[in-house]
Design a protein around this motif. Structure first.
Motif, PDB file in Angstrom:
ATOM      1  N   TYR A  97       0.880  -1.168   0.000  1.00 58.58           N
ATOM      2  CA  TYR A  97       0.000   0.000   0.000  1.00 58.58           C
ATOM      3  C   TYR A  97       0.912   1.210   0.000  1.00 58.58           C
ATOM      4  O   TYR A  97       1.586   1.458   0.993  1.00 58.58           O
ATOM      5  N   VAL A 126       3.041  -4.899   2.798  1.00 59.55           N
ATOM      6  CA  VAL A 126       2.356  -5.641   3.863  1.00 59.55           C
ATOM      7  C   VAL A 126       2.421  -7.148   3.654  1.00 59.55           C
ATOM      8  O   VAL A 126       2.156  -7.914   4.565  1.00 59.55           O
ATOM      9  N   PRO A 132      -1.724 -13.584  13.762  1.00 61.85           N
ATOM     10  CA  PRO A 132      -2.296 -12.529  14.597  1.00 61.85           C
ATOM     11  C   PRO A 132      -2.914 -11.420  13.745  1.00 61.85           C
ATOM     12  O   PRO A 132      -2.707 -11.369  12.536  1.00 61.85           O
ATOM     13  N   SER A 133      -3.660 -10.541  14.379  1.00 57.38           N
ATOM     14  CA  SER A 133      -4.343  -9.461  13.683  1.00 57.38           C
ATOM     15  C   SER A 133      -3.334  -8.590  12.927  1.00 57.38           C
ATOM     16  O   SER A 133      -2.273  -8.271  13.445  1.00 57.38           O
ATOM     17  N   CYS A 165      -1.652  -9.365  10.192  1.00 52.40           N
ATOM     18  CA  CYS A 165      -0.506 -10.042   9.563  1.00 52.40           C
ATOM     19  C   CYS A 165      -0.675 -10.163   8.059  1.00 52.40           C
ATOM     20  O   CYS A 165       0.246 -10.570   7.360  1.00 52.40           O
ATOM     21  N   SER A 181      -6.251 -11.437   5.483  1.00 48.32           N
ATOM     22  CA  SER A 181      -7.382 -10.989   4.654  1.00 48.32           C
ATOM     23  C   SER A 181      -6.876 -10.400   3.355  1.00 48.32           C
ATOM     24  O   SER A 181      -7.490 -10.594   2.301  1.00 48.32           O
ATOM     25  N   THR A 182      -5.773  -9.686   3.416  1.00 53.54           N
ATOM     26  CA  THR A 182      -5.224  -9.095   2.201  1.00 53.54           C
ATOM     27  C   THR A 182      -4.906 -10.187   1.193  1.00 53.54           C
ATOM     28  O   THR A 182      -5.270 -10.083   0.018  1.00 53.54           O
ATOM     29  N   GLU A 216     -12.689 -15.440   8.162  1.00 52.29           N
ATOM     30  CA  GLU A 216     -13.156 -15.508   9.545  1.00 52.29           C
ATOM     31  C   GLU A 216     -14.663 -15.697   9.629  1.00 52.29           C
ATOM     32  O   GLU A 216     -15.359 -14.891  10.253  1.00 52.29           O
ATOM     33  N   HIS A 270      -7.982 -16.253  12.940  1.00 47.45           N
ATOM     34  CA  HIS A 270      -6.873 -16.007  13.849  1.00 47.45           C
ATOM     35  C   HIS A 270      -6.976 -16.957  15.048  1.00 47.45           C
ATOM     36  O   HIS A 270      -6.226 -16.849  16.001  1.00 47.45           O
TER      37      HIS A 270
HETATM   38  N1  LIG Z   1      -6.209  -0.045   2.338  1.00 51.29           N
HETATM   39  C1  LIG Z   1      -5.099  -0.170   3.083  1.00 51.29           C
HETATM   40  N2  LIG Z   1      -4.165   0.803   3.104  1.00 51.29           N
HETATM   41  C2  LIG Z   1      -3.049   0.676   3.856  1.00 51.29           C
HETATM   42  N3  LIG Z   1      -2.777  -0.373   4.628  1.00 51.29           N
HETATM   43  C3  LIG Z   1      -3.666  -1.385   4.650  1.00 51.29           C
HETATM   44  C4  LIG Z   1      -4.876  -1.332   3.892  1.00 51.29           C
HETATM   45  N4  LIG Z   1      -5.562  -2.476   4.126  1.00 51.29           N
HETATM   46  C5  LIG Z   1      -4.824  -3.193   4.982  1.00 51.29           C
HETATM   47  N5  LIG Z   1      -3.680  -2.547   5.308  1.00 51.29           N
HETATM   48  C6  LIG Z   1      -2.618  -3.039   6.197  1.00 51.29           C
HETATM   49  O1  LIG Z   1      -2.234  -4.320   5.757  1.00 51.29           O
HETATM   50  C7  LIG Z   1      -1.961  -5.164   6.857  1.00 51.29           C
HETATM   51  C8  LIG Z   1      -2.702  -6.467   6.728  1.00 51.29           C
HETATM   52  O2  LIG Z   1      -4.085  -6.254   6.861  1.00 51.29           O
HETATM   53  P1  LIG Z   1      -5.135  -7.431   6.826  1.00 51.29           P
HETATM   54  O3  LIG Z   1      -6.491  -6.842   6.821  1.00 51.29           O
HETATM   55  O4  LIG Z   1      -4.800  -8.355   5.738  1.00 51.29           O
HETATM   56  O5  LIG Z   1      -4.871  -8.125   8.226  1.00 51.29           O
HETATM   57  P2  LIG Z   1      -5.505  -9.451   8.810  1.00 51.29           P
HETATM   58  O6  LIG Z   1      -4.407 -10.427   8.929  1.00 51.29           O
HETATM   59  O7  LIG Z   1      -6.686  -9.853   8.022  1.00 51.29           O
HETATM   60  O8  LIG Z   1      -5.929  -9.000  10.267  1.00 51.29           O
HETATM   61  P3  LIG Z   1      -7.282  -9.282  11.078  1.00 51.29           P
HETATM   62  O9  LIG Z   1      -7.112 -10.592  11.756  1.00 51.29           O
HETATM   63  O10 LIG Z   1      -7.311  -8.171  12.054  1.00 51.29           O
HETATM   64  O11 LIG Z   1      -8.416  -9.251  10.104  1.00 51.29           O
HETATM   65  C9  LIG Z   1      -2.323  -4.395   8.114  1.00 51.29           C
HETATM   66  O12 LIG Z   1      -1.131  -3.954   8.723  1.00 51.29           O
HETATM   67  C10 LIG Z   1      -3.121  -3.226   7.607  1.00 51.29           C
HETATM   68  O13 LIG Z   1      -2.880  -2.089   8.395  1.00 51.29           O
END
Ligand SMILES: Nc1ncnc2c1ncn2[C@@H]1O[C@H](COP(=O)(O)OP(=O)(O)OP(=O)(O)O)[C@@H](O)[C@H]1O
Ligand SMILES: [Mg+2]
Lengths: 296, 370
Positions: B13, B18, B37-38, B40, B43-44, B159, B192
């Protein structure tokens, strides 16, 4: 004793005694009467012969009931140079207000959809500029707008007025819809994308069906503003002036006797559509405003 | 070449990366769980497979077709969202067939598919309701049903159980597992919750800070964690980590730890490849269930070591009793049978199954043995 009972049974947060209650209602009723007074005066005097008004009391009920002033205001009263009544101008207003409201609401909804769900680089700037347009006073745009309408060949016509009002209204309608859609879960849009729905299909099938409350807000707001507008109507109406401009001509005419009863009837006629819209959709207005502001 | 190939995929991003060079290959019919963990990046990564997020670098292919830049609806995937994302204005039936309708499937076929899936998920009686009139568990089923009717190549779950209460979550977990065993569709599942990951998956990818820390079968991840992060993230209560020193005695490496009173204890290490570590510090990892009372010890293990130490706390938890002691200054949790005769403040002979012990390099935090 009375207060303790009412305190236990009423679900208002403040418990009040009977005396206070009576007092509050009295004051409220007085206020209501006071606010209704102008409407009463207008209604009563619009059904009196002119002699009764000039010779008597504005507040009195008519001795001779007559609907003649209404007929005159509608179809025979002198407006400017011709004795047409308000009828043709009323028609102009309707021809102007219906498309203008419809177009500005639809465009506002599309803008809100794009600004919240199809975000792009600089979208907050675009929204900021649109918000800014809400604060531009009418007078400032008169001359540039006249020039633009002239260039487009729309000067002095109903389509010209529609364009002016659409342009001026989009800022507001966009604001309403953007705030409303901001609370709409983006995951739904993503689900619809995976399901294979495109830009317009998502808008039409997913978003619009839940946009009722905010659409009502937008319609009421746009309707009353455009219907009641005077400045743009006078400036750009040309031969197709809206009813507000005609009413002004009727009331301000300097020749002959002032026909107050006709003026009153004309004023009520010109106000009827907005009154109607408020009565029909008023409660959705408040509901929609709350929905947008609380969730957004 | 797998069924779903994620090769060298990165995501940024702006200037922030990330996801760093993720490589995962999923075979047809696998149930891959992404856990971590949250924040990480689970979801991305999932959204990138779905096509809801762009791919900054690398390639994702499904069934041998590179899908970079392919629209989500053309990837033949279906997704179940955390919030279920049911269309509020449509009935359950319309919700479930919307995707088919958008793909131009004729009405009779749509109805047939709907009837089959509704029966499978036991939601036939709900088809005319709106989502607002359903309970959380029912909404969950409808969301899965919407994915199922599409008959996709890959299911993506983000999730899906996190909005349910504890009991329902366990029930739905079993149901998802049953469904997978029946349909054998390829699934990528984000959570998670490490218990969900262990119970559901055929393989797990443990992620942290945008890196895949370890990819493997649940048993591999649990028994041979690649590093300290995986060791402590997977398992509840977490794996005990005890600082120890490798000493040689009788020609074999032993881990030297200290008991609650500071007296040294030697635990013979089964792992032969620690010879080169003589005299150096390691981190010894022992899972709570590998420390028991002598009667409860694993009879098949050849390496039960006895260890006498002071009991600090006991926590009866129904089926098990968790017993805390202090080793090398760290709290160590043992998992015992409920009726083990153990009392706080007394010495107790713990039985440690050293076959299950793992050793980590304190500097790199990577596993060095076994
Ligand atoms: N649109 C965005 N712009 C900038 N950073 C982003 C964006 N979307 C996600 N991130 C960053 O990318 C990283 C991964 O986010 P992601 O949503 O994939 O986490 P996750 O593993 O699914 O966490 P959770 O368990 O909380 O859902 C995070 O550090 C988040 O801050
Ligand atoms: Mg997430």
């Amino acid at each position: 004793m009375a207060s303790s009972v009412s305190g236990a049974t009423q679900d208002s947060a403040v418990s009040t005694g009977n005396v206070t209650r009576v007092f509050i209602y009295l004051v409220l009723i007085l206020f209501a009467l006071f606010y209704l007074l102008p409407l009463y005066v207008m209604a009563v005097n619009s059904v009196k012969p002119l002699a009764e008004i000039t010779g008597g009391n504005m507040m009195a009920l008519p001795r001779d009931w007559t609907l003649e002033p209404w007929g005159a205001a509608w179809s025979t009263a002198q407006i400017g140079v011709s004795p047409t009544g308000l009828k043709p101008y009323f028609l102009n207003s309707i021809l102007m207000v219906v498309p203008a409201v419809a177009i500005s609401t639809v465009v506002g909804a599309l803008n809100g959809y794009i600004l919240t769900k199809w975000r792009f680089r600089g979208d907050t700037w675009v929204f900021g500029l649109m918000l800014f347009s809400c604060f531009i006073p009418f007078q400032i745009v008169l001359i540039p707008m006249a020039r633009v309408l002239g260039l487009l060949g729309l000067a002095g016509s109903v389509p010209g007025l529609i364009l002016v009002h659409v342009v001026y209204g989009i800022g507001f309608t966009t604001l309403y819809f953007r705030n409303y859609y901001a609370a709409f879960p983006t995951e739904l849009i993503r689900a619809a994308q995976i399901d294979g729905a495109g830009f317009f299909r998502i808008f039409w099938r997913i978003l619009l069906p839940v946009s009722g409350p905010i659409a009502v807000v937008s319609v009421i707001w746009q309707f009353t503003n455009i219907w009641n507008d005077f400045l743009f109507g006078v400036s750009f109406g040309g031969t197709s002036q809206p009813v507000t401009a005609a009413l002004n001509n009727l009331v301000q005419s300097s020749t002959g006797v002032k026909e107050y009863n006709v003026h009153f009837a004309g004023a009520i006629l010109a106000a009827l559509p907005t009154l109607f819209v408020y009565i029909v959709a008023g409660r959705y207005f408040v509901r929609g405003l709350m929905a947008g502001s609380v969730k957004g | 070449m797998g069924f779903l190939d994620i090769s060298n995929v990165t995501k940024s991003y702006g200037s922030v990366e990330v996801l760093h060079r993720v490589d995962i290959s999923v075979e047809e019919g696998e149930f891959l769980v992404l856990v971590g963990p949250s924040g990480c990046g689970k979801s991305t990564l999932l959204n990138m497979i779905a096509g809801l997020e762009g791919i900054t670098g690398g390639e994702i292919s499904i069934k041998g077709r590179v899908v970079n830049g392919v629209h989500p609806s053309k990837r033949n995937i279906a997704m179940v969202f955390q919030s279920y994302a049911l269309y509020p204005n449509m009935t359950v039936g319309q919700n479930m067939t919307f995707g088919l309708e958008m793909h131009g499937v004729p009405k009779p076929e749509r109805d047939k598919a709907l009837a089959e899936v509704a029966k499978l998920l036991q939601i036939d009686h709900l088809l005319d309701r709106k989502p607002g009139q359903l309970s959380g568990g029912q909404r969950q089923r409808v969301a899965m049903g919407r994915a199922l009717v599409r008959d996709p190549d890959v299911f993506l779950f983000d999730e899906p159980l996190s909005n349910l209460d504890a009991k329902l979550r366990v029930d739905m977990r079993t149901e998802i597992k049953k469904l997978h065993q029946k349909l054998r569709t390829t699934i990528v599942y984000v959570t998670h919750d490490q218990i969900e990951a262990m119970t559901l998956s055929t393989r797990i990818a443990v992620m942290n800070k945008g890196h895949v820390q370890q990819l493997g079968k649940p048993k591999e991840i649990y028994d041979s964690p690649a590093n300290l992060f995986v060791a402590t993230f997977m398992g509840s209560p977490a794996m005990n980590i005890v600082p120890a020193k490798v000493v040689m005695e009788g020609g074999r490496p032993q881990a030297q730890v200290t008991d609650a009173e500071g007296r040294p204890i030697l635990l013979a290490l089964e792992q032969g490849n620690l010879a080169g570590w003589e005299g150096r510090d390691i981190l010894l990892g022992i899972r709570p269930e590998a420390i028991t009372d002598p009667e409860g010890a694993d009879r098949n293990s050849h390496a039960i070591r006895s260890l006498s130490n002071l009991v600090t706390v006991t926590e009866p938890a129904g089926a098990d009793t968790f017993v805390t002691m202090s080793l090398s200054g760290r709290d160590v949790i043992a998992r015992m049978r409920a009726d083990a005769a153990v009392h706080p403040g007394q010495r107790f002979d713990f039985a440690v199954n050293m076959e299950k012990a793992v050793a980590f390099d304190p500097a790199t935090e990577e596993r060095i043995a076994p």
